[in-house]
Scaffold this motif. Structure first.
Motif, PDB file in Angstrom:
ATOM      1  N   GLN A  92     -61.937 -18.831 -68.534  1.00  0.00           N
ATOM      2  CA  GLN A  92     -60.776 -19.705 -68.539  1.00  0.00           C
ATOM      3  C   GLN A  92     -61.070 -21.022 -67.813  1.00  0.00           C
ATOM      4  O   GLN A  92     -60.634 -22.094 -68.248  1.00  0.00           O
ATOM      5  CB  GLN A  92     -59.587 -18.999 -67.876  1.00  0.00           C
ATOM      6  N   THR A  93     -61.826 -20.936 -66.729  1.00  0.00           N
ATOM      7  CA  THR A  93     -62.183 -22.152 -65.987  1.00  0.00           C
ATOM      8  C   THR A  93     -63.051 -23.076 -66.820  1.00  0.00           C
ATOM      9  O   THR A  93     -62.818 -24.293 -66.883  1.00  0.00           O
ATOM     10  CB  THR A  93     -62.913 -21.779 -64.689  1.00  0.00           C
ATOM     11  N   TYR A  95     -63.278 -23.108 -70.081  1.00  0.00           N
ATOM     12  CA  TYR A  95     -62.499 -23.558 -71.243  1.00  0.00           C
ATOM     13  C   TYR A  95     -61.573 -24.714 -70.870  1.00  0.00           C
ATOM     14  O   TYR A  95     -61.410 -25.666 -71.641  1.00  0.00           O
ATOM     15  CB  TYR A  95     -61.692 -22.390 -71.793  1.00  0.00           C
ATOM     16  N   MET A  96     -60.956 -24.636 -69.696  1.00  0.00           N
ATOM     17  CA  MET A  96     -60.030 -25.686 -69.277  1.00  0.00           C
ATOM     18  C   MET A  96     -60.765 -26.917 -68.737  1.00  0.00           C
ATOM     19  O   MET A  96     -60.295 -28.041 -68.897  1.00  0.00           O
ATOM     20  CB  MET A  96     -59.085 -25.145 -68.197  1.00  0.00           C
TER      21      MET A  96
END
Length: 212
Positions: A92-93, A95-96
């Motif tokens: 998630q890190t 990807y963001m």
């Protein structure tokens, strides 16, 4: 195998190993990501993955589950999903932080399409052939003429210069890498000949001035 002979402790150890072994594949994926990002010169991202995988994720889950279930099994139950939590948070890190097109390998879409690598033995014939091959590659790309022609000449003249600097050495090996991104061109030439300072050569100063 475990170094434990007492039956109660051995049973708990076996149960713990069975629980933890369910996420070994995820643990291996995190190790591969750590190595990949480190080699891709993303040391901070690799450090974040290693820190979250080895410390933050297992520590938080172990403490939380031991408090909730009030048993030593909370240690093993907490260690089991720790790699999965670390993988989700790290993915998630990334990807963001980076664009969706670059996830998860962080490759620039417009810079990883036109990369050409050639290996050959240096000779007058292969020097000219490499120059012609480079010219054919540049003709299919949006490379302006003011960059294209000096680059082609530079490849041939540089390889011929290597031959001149190594008159007694046979089977000179060379690797020529052409990286083209839009109108930008990068040349990487390696050879097995002796070292010399190309900045002292007149042909280098002339061509580099024309290519700038």
């Amino acid at each position: 195998m475990t170094g434990i002979s007492e039956e109660p402790l051995l049973s708990e150890r076996i149960v713990g190993l069975r629980i933890v072994s369910t996420t070994l594949v995820i643990h291996a994926i995190l190790v591969l990501l750590f190595i990949y990002y480190y080699l891709m010169d993303r040391q901070f991202l690799a450090f974040f993955i290693g820190l979250f995988r080895n410390l933050i994720s297992p520590l938080v889950l172990v403490v939380l589950l031991c408090v909730l279930i009030k048993s030593e099994l909370g240690i093993w139950i907490g260690l089991a999903p720790a790699p999965l939590l670390a993988l989700i948070v790290c993915a998630q890190t990334v990807y963001m932080r980076y664009s969706k097109e670059q996830f998860p390998f962080l490759l620039q879409p417009d810079k990883d399409q036109n990369i050409y690598i050639f290996d050959f033995i240096i000779s007058p014939e292969t020097c000219a052939e490499m120059a012609r091959t480079a010219d054919e590659i540049f003709s299919t790309l949006p490379v302006p003429a003011k960059v294209r022609m000096p680059a082609v000449i530079f490849i041939e003249d540089h390889l011929m210069l290597v031959v001149e600097k190594n008159p007694l050495k046979k089977d000179l090996l060379a690797e020529c890498t052409i990286i083209a991104a839009g109108s930008d061109v990068r040349l990487i030439i390696r050879d097995s000949g002796r070292l010399f300072d190309v900045l002292e050569e007149d042909i280098y100063r002339i061509l580099s001035g024309n290519m700038c």
